[in-house]
Design an enzyme around this catalytic site. Structure first.
Site, short mmCIF file in Angstrom:
data_model
loop_
_atom_site.label_atom_id
_atom_site.label_comp_id
_atom_site.label_asym_id
_atom_site.label_seq_id
_atom_site.Cartn_x
_atom_site.Cartn_y
_atom_site.Cartn_z
N GLU A 204 40.59 -55.65 -11.63
CA GLU A 204 42.01 -55.36 -11.88
C GLU A 204 42.62 -55.07 -10.52
O GLU A 204 42.51 -53.95 -10.00
CB GLU A 204 42.12 -54.15 -12.82
CG GLU A 204 41.55 -54.38 -14.20
CD GLU A 204 42.44 -55.23 -15.10
OE1 GLU A 204 43.65 -55.30 -14.82
OE2 GLU A 204 41.93 -55.82 -16.06
N CYS A 238 50.71 -50.67 -9.63
CA CYS A 238 50.22 -52.03 -9.38
C CYS A 238 51.22 -53.07 -9.84
O CYS A 238 51.31 -54.14 -9.25
CB CYS A 238 48.87 -52.24 -10.07
SG CYS A 238 48.93 -51.91 -11.83
#
Ligand code: NAD
Length: 454
Positions: A204, A238
């Site tokens: 991720e 993110c």
């Protein structure tokens, strides 16, 4: 560490009742420790807005656990069917099986969420878990260790604390699966380390998530959503909008709308305003200041021109049309700086996005079906969010993950369960076994049959 992993790998997977029991206990522990979670993260950051922690690291995780507990009895069921007529009456099944021991490595920007989320998926699938929280948020890391020790035994979930050397050693362990959340740079190291053991990885990662505003779309509405998504956690998300692409004649009105919505949300950003979070530490504060120092002063628009720096509290800044080759436009910003890039039209915006790595999220503000279709068809990103920022992360039924440089694999909800499970194929031969009809010796009649079937 290695001995601990060996010991855990020798132990059985959790039964479904044990999984539900541990998930319920984890849910209670989070509910009972909301204030402690806020305090731990805030002390690591210098200050983290308590509402942001409640939204992103408590509410999202509680909803995730609730959804998992509700659906787990269905997810664990085997998918069974009778085989194709040529193999009739044998049967097939897919049965989810725990992988074994899952390693979880987490970053500092949502240091609790990004441990608790993957942990929920791993436990749901029946795995034991080893966790390495980020060394950048050490108080939260210690808190996570203490909290999880209340819910799990050391051999069920084991938390390892330490610096980058420990992280490196951790990533070299022969886990049955490793889920890493962090930067693309470190993701490459992790994948290399895991490859030595053929440990499957979910990566991720991060990168630049662009925003594209279509000609027809209300600048006021787009600016409100972008300001919310960008300044949340001071841009250290993110999927934070990294930069905005818009037609040249709309740059100025957009900057005005962004100013308005930023000041509406944060009338001031000094210490008295609990709602605005700090940059995590001096190193990152200096990195962000360094990005600004390289730019011509006339491009920098301070939204709080009178603000005097207080510790790592950094005031939001807009950058008007920076050079594409500047470091600001080459690396993930991960802080409260928002560049605006002028383009001629949608085609140029799409080309601009496609010159970079595939983003984790692409944000599109448009009401035109045709534009949405065109962007969907001509760009590739982990996710596409239309007319809103950030909240796609909180949709339990949407898999979350990147593509290319922004990551591989995904989790959340059922997809998290699948990622953490081995979907085992099972074939049951029936007592009546028609296979003899196509087995050597291939007599004339068998040959005829095979010919007919082929
Ligand atoms: P990072 O890559 O520096 O660190 C992440 C983890 O890797 C930490 O646990 C750290 O201990 C470990 N680590 C660091 N250097 C290592 C090394 N050389 N060898 C082995 N392990 C090492 O990332 P960060 O600065 O903590 O987090 C920010 C990054 O994470 C951003 O790029 C952001 O976009 C990304 N991120 C992605 C997601 C997502 O879900 N896709 C979520 C949050 C953050």
């Amino acid at each position: 560490m290695h001995n601990q992993l060996n010991k855990m790998q020798a132990l059985p997977a959790f039964s479904v009742d044990e999984r539900l029991d541990r998930l319920n206990a984890l849910q209670k522990a989070i509910q009972n420790n909301k204030q402690a979670i806020i305090k731990a993260i805030s002390s690591d950051y210098g200050h983290r807005a308590s509402s942001e922690t409640l939204l992103a690291e408590v509410l999202v995780n509680l909803e995730d656990i609730k959804h998992t507990i509700k659906h787990l009895p269905d997810w664990v069921k085997a998918d069974k069917w009778t085989a194709d007529w040529k193999f009739w009456p044998s049967r097939c099944a897919i049965e989810p099986e725990a992988k074994g021991v899952v390693g979880i490595m987490a970053p500092w920007n949502y240091p609790f969420n990004l441990v608790a989320g993957p942990l929920t998926a791993a436990i749901a699938a029946g795995n034991r878990v080893m966790i390495k929280p980020s060394e950048v948020t050490p108080k939260t890391a210690q808190f996570i260790k203490t909290l999880l020790a209340e819910v799990f035994s050391e051999d069920e979930v084991h938390v390892v604390l330490g610096d980058v050397d420990i992280a490196d050693e951790f990533s070299r362990l022969p886990f049955d699966h490793l889920l890493f959340t962090g930067s693309t740079r470190v993701g490459k190291i992790i994948m290399r380390n895991a490859a030595e053991n053929l440990t499957p990885v979910t990566l991720e990662l991060g990168g630049k998530s662009p925003v594209l505003i279509d000609r027809d779309y209300s600048l006021d509405k787009a600016a409100k959503s972008i300001a919310k998504g960008k300044w949340f956690n001071a841009g250290q998300t993110c999927i934070a909008p990294d930069y905005v692409l818009i037609e040249a004649d709309r740059v100025r009105p957009l900057i005005d709308a962004l100013k308005k919505h930023t000041i509406d949300a944060y009338p001031s950003i000094d210490r008295n305003n609990d709602d605005f979070s700090c940059v995590v530490n001096n190193r990152h504060f200096d990195r962000l200041q360094g990005l600004l120092k390289q730019l011509p002063q006339e491009q920098i628009i301070a939204l709080y021109p009178d603000y005097q720096s207080q510790g790592n509290r950094m005031a939001p800044v807009i950058v008007n049309q920076p050079d594409q080759q500047s470091e600001l436009m080459q690396e993930e910003i991960f802080g409260p700086i928002l560049p605006i890039v002028a383009v001629d039209d949608l085609s140029e915006a799409i080309d601009y996005i496609n010159r970079g790595d595939k983003p984790l999220t692409l944000y599109l503000f448009s009401n035109k079906r045709q534009t949405i279709r065109r962007v969907k068809q001509h760009t590739s990103s982990g996710s596409l969010a239309v007319n809103e920022t950030l909240v796609h992360f909180a949709q339990q039924r949407l898999p979350f993950g990147g593509i290319g440089a922004s990551g591989m694999g995904s989790y959340h909800g059922y997809q998290g369960f699948v990622t953490m499970s081995h979907m085992k194929s099972i074939y049951y031969q029936s007592r009546l076994n028609g296979n003899d009809l196509v087995r050597a010796p291939f007599t004339k009649i068998k040959k005829k049959l095979i010919n007919w079937m082929s």
